[in-house]
Design an enzyme around this catalytic site. Structure first.
Site, PDB file in Angstrom:
ATOM      1  N   HIS A  54       0.809  -1.221   0.000  1.00  0.00           N
ATOM      2  CA  HIS A  54       0.000   0.000   0.000  1.00  0.00           C
ATOM      3  C   HIS A  54       0.844   1.273   0.000  1.00  0.00           C
ATOM      4  O   HIS A  54       0.334   2.353  -0.245  1.00  0.00           O
ATOM      5  CB  HIS A  54      -0.991  -0.004   1.177  1.00  0.00           C
ATOM      6  CG  HIS A  54      -0.382   0.246   2.516  1.00  0.00           C
ATOM      7  ND1 HIS A  54       0.010  -0.764   3.365  1.00  0.00           N
ATOM      8  CD2 HIS A  54      -0.109   1.400   3.183  1.00  0.00           C
ATOM      9  CE1 HIS A  54       0.483  -0.248   4.476  1.00  0.00           C
ATOM     10  NE2 HIS A  54       0.427   1.066   4.389  1.00  0.00           N
TER      11      HIS A  54
ATOM     12  N   ASP B  36       0.094  -7.633   1.231  1.00  0.00           N
ATOM     13  CA  ASP B  36       0.499  -6.245   1.450  1.00  0.00           C
ATOM     14  C   ASP B  36       2.027  -6.113   1.484  1.00  0.00           C
ATOM     15  O   ASP B  36       2.586  -5.410   2.321  1.00  0.00           O
ATOM     16  CB  ASP B  36      -0.100  -5.683   2.740  1.00  0.00           C
ATOM     17  CG  ASP B  36       0.016  -4.160   2.807  1.00  0.00           C
ATOM     18  OD1 ASP B  36       0.169  -3.531   1.745  1.00  0.00           O
ATOM     19  OD2 ASP B  36      -0.024  -3.599   3.921  1.00  0.00           O
TER      20      ASP B  36
ATOM     21  N   GLY C 292       3.245   6.710   7.772  1.00  0.00           N
ATOM     22  CA  GLY C 292       4.590   6.908   7.241  1.00  0.00           C
ATOM     23  C   GLY C 292       5.566   5.860   7.712  1.00  0.00           C
ATOM     24  O   GLY C 292       6.620   5.658   7.108  1.00  0.00           O
ATOM     25  N   ASN C 293       5.236   5.158   8.802  1.00  0.00           N
ATOM     26  CA  ASN C 293       6.065   4.048   9.278  1.00  0.00           C
ATOM     27  C   ASN C 293       5.866   2.786   8.446  1.00  0.00           C
ATOM     28  O   ASN C 293       6.671   1.847   8.532  1.00  0.00           O
ATOM     29  CB  ASN C 293       5.754   3.702  10.736  1.00  0.00           C
ATOM     30  CG  ASN C 293       6.542   4.528  11.725  1.00  0.00           C
ATOM     31  OD1 ASN C 293       5.969   5.295  12.490  1.00  0.00           O
ATOM     32  ND2 ASN C 293       7.857   4.384  11.713  1.00  0.00           N
ATOM     33  N   SER C 294       4.799   2.739   7.664  1.00  0.00           N
ATOM     34  CA  SER C 294       4.493   1.539   6.890  1.00  0.00           C
ATOM     35  C   SER C 294       5.671   1.135   6.015  1.00  0.00           C
ATOM     36  O   SER C 294       6.255   1.959   5.317  1.00  0.00           O
ATOM     37  CB  SER C 294       3.275   1.780   6.001  1.00  0.00           C
ATOM     38  OG  SER C 294       2.101   1.794   6.759  1.00  0.00           O
TER      39      SER C 294
ATOM     40  N   LEU D 267      -6.466 -24.077  -1.114  1.00  0.00           N
ATOM     41  CA  LEU D 267      -7.378 -25.163  -0.799  1.00  0.00           C
ATOM     42  C   LEU D 267      -8.290 -25.489  -1.973  1.00  0.00           C
ATOM     43  O   LEU D 267      -8.489 -26.646  -2.311  1.00  0.00           O
ATOM     44  CB  LEU D 267      -8.214 -24.809   0.431  1.00  0.00           C
ATOM     45  CG  LEU D 267      -9.167 -25.881   0.956  1.00  0.00           C
ATOM     46  CD1 LEU D 267      -8.384 -27.138   1.342  1.00  0.00           C
ATOM     47  CD2 LEU D 267      -9.950 -25.353   2.166  1.00  0.00           C
ATOM     48  N   GLY D 268      -8.857 -24.439  -2.597  1.00  0.00           N
ATOM     49  CA  GLY D 268      -9.689 -24.660  -3.772  1.00  0.00           C
ATOM     50  C   GLY D 268     -11.164 -24.770  -3.502  1.00  0.00           C
ATOM     51  O   GLY D 268     -11.867 -25.579  -4.119  1.00  0.00           O
ATOM     52  N   VAL D 269     -11.673 -23.958  -2.571  1.00  0.00           N
ATOM     53  CA  VAL D 269     -13.103 -23.966  -2.272  1.00  0.00           C
ATOM     54  C   VAL D 269     -13.602 -22.529  -2.179  1.00  0.00           C
ATOM     55  O   VAL D 269     -12.822 -21.592  -2.015  1.00  0.00           O
ATOM     56  CB  VAL D 269     -13.419 -24.683  -0.940  1.00  0.00           C
ATOM     57  CG1 VAL D 269     -13.023 -26.148  -1.015  1.00  0.00           C
ATOM     58  CG2 VAL D 269     -12.730 -23.987   0.229  1.00  0.00           C
TER      59      VAL D 269
END
Length: 487
Positions: free
Chosen positions: A186, A216, A296-298, A353-355
């Site tokens: 982000h 992310d 801003g720490n992200s 998993l596929g569901v």
């Protein structure tokens, strides 16, 4: 999922005109590029503090005890006393007093050595006093933060982006001498230009190497560093973290580059899912810390007492949009695995998993006449997937993964994301009135992502509709409760 306790991410573009509703858990927004004044930062929510009423101290009235007045009456009896004067010998008295002091000192020393008393800098405490606690402090602790900051700061950069909506500021961590930098997705989402500032104030242009939106995470690379000597960070082991362990957060809060804050590991294994119009982000096994994390720490570093990278700072829990002492970082063991796949040119793989699933609650259970009131109801099983091979069926309700309860669709998603591709998990499944244990070996979603990209238009990126369909197939949204918002 109760929307009152559902994570939200505020608008990550610093120049956005409209902020979201007050979040409880927010991904750190990237503040407006150049907005380095904390006082001018946009708060994405409103904090309603309770009134603090100071207790009034009422001084009690002290009444001295009254003495009964007795009138003086002269005595009629006569008494005769004889006073005898004697001469006191001073030396024996002095010797006796000295002996008493010596004996008392010996007794006190004996009590201290036996543990009956403890002598501190400010008091003498009885050993049996449960309220007293002796804490030994290493003198080297006073310089711990300075030593860690000196080691880690050169490896943490400030990232400035330009987008169609304006721009923003975030943080990143230098992984190698080639200029690969790990950050949050982000932070660079929608960027048309990226600039990286290192600790010596040098600025470089950067390009996106690859991203993993559902985690992310992203990797960018400095395009022309010349002869610059970059300082890669030393990577630690997030699996070795303990609650209460000392940590430091490093980044560019509100655009203030090269800022540090210290705290402890408040908790481990925090997980949440966040949803927006462009997809769903899964945060699994997050590290919770009270080290101050702000917009801003992200993408910045969470390091341990040895200056080793243990997490990527990503989200906060706050009503004001600023630090409230509850921040979260992506464990580095997971993040570095995704980063290595991106740098190698691979599509990041996640457990598959596929569901498709929906959440079961009391209302759904009554409406559908189900035998349980919570869990993840399978509404579709995709052919040729681990779910199909294991024998899962439509209308099965998953109530646990490896005996850990699953109460909703997003609970199943996060439980699976905490595992690795190829791991074998045991699902507790309710089928009709029967409860079964079904072992499933988790597959990789890399092929599914490639197929989605091959069928998309333009430059090979998935459209929003395709990405939402991909997430429904991969993680089972399909009407399930994956509350929250990402931006």
């Amino acid at each position: 999922m109760d929307t009152n306790h559902t994570p939200e991410r505020p608008d990550s573009r610093g120049t956005s005109g409209n902020g979201p509703t007050p979040p409880r858990v927010e991904v750190e927004p990237t503040p407006d590029a150049g907005a380095t004044n904390p006082a001018g930062a946009h708060a994405s929510g409103e904090y309603n503090s309770g009134e603090h009423a100071a207790g009034a101290h009422a001084a009690g009235t002290h009444a001295a005890g009254a003495t009964e007045h007795i009138p003086y009456v002269p005595s009629t009896a006569s008494e005769t006393r004889t006073v005898v004067k004697t001469r006191t010998k001073k030396l024996p008295v002095f010797l006796a007093a000295l002996g008493g002091f010596v004996l008392g000192g010996i007794l006190l020393i004996a009590l201290v050595m036996s543990g009956a008393f403890r002598i501190t800098d400010s008091d003498v405490q009885a050993a049996g006093d449960s309220a007293a606690q002796t804490i030994k402090i290493d003198a080297e602790d006073a310089t711990l933060a300075e030593a860690v900051a000196a080691k880690a700061l050169p490896s943490v950069v400030s990232i400035t982006t330009e987008t169609q909506d304006g721009g923003g500021v975030g943080s990143g961590v230098i992984l190698d001498a080639d200029g690969n930098i790990l950050t949050n997705y982000h932070v660079i989402e929608g960027a048309t230009a990226i600039a990286v500032n290192v600790d010596d104030d040098a600025s470089y242009e950067a390009e996106i190497v690859g991203t993993d939106e559902s985690s992310d995470l992203a990797v960018i690379r400095i395009t022309d560093k010349g002869d610059a000597q970059l300082t890669p960070i030393e990577v630690g082991d997030s699996d070795d973290l303990s609650v209460g362990e000392w940590v430091m957060a490093i980044g560019s809060p509100f655009g203030n580059e090269q800022s540090v804050s210290t705290g402890i590991v408040s908790a481990l294994y925090r997980s949440t899912a966040m949803q927006s119009s462009t997809g769903t982000t899964i945060y699994a096994n997050m590290i919770q810390t009270d080290a101050a994390i702000n917009p801003g720490n992200s993408g910045g570093a969470l390091v341990d007492s040895e200056g080793k990278l243990v997490g990527i700072n990503s989200i906060i829990e706050s009503y004001s949009g600023s630090s409230s002492g509850v921040g979260f970082a992506i464990p580095i063991n997971y993040a570095i695995n995704i980063a290595n796949q991106i740098i190698a040119g691979e599509t990041p793989a996640h457990p598959y998993l596929g569901v498709s699933v929906t959440s079961v609650n009391a209302f759904v259970a009554r409406r559908e006449n189900l035998s349980v009131s919570e869990g993840a109801l399978i509404s579709q099983v995709n052919g040729g997937t681990p779910a199909a091979e294991a024998g899962l069926e439509v209308n099965d309700i998953v109530t646990a993964v490896d005996d850990e309860p699953v109460t909703s669709a997003d609970g199943l998603i996060m439980a699976l994301r905490e595992h690795e591709v190829g791991d074998k998990v045991t699902l507790t499944v309710v089928r009709g009135d029967e409860t079964k244990k079904i072992d499933v070996t988790l597959g990789s979603d890399a092929d599914l992502q490639t197929d989605q990209q091959d069928t998309s238009s333009g430059n090979g990126a998935m459209t929003e509709e395709e990405f939402l369909q991909y997430l429904q197939e991969l993680m089972g949204q399909n009407g399930g409760n994956l509350g929250g918002q990402i931006g």
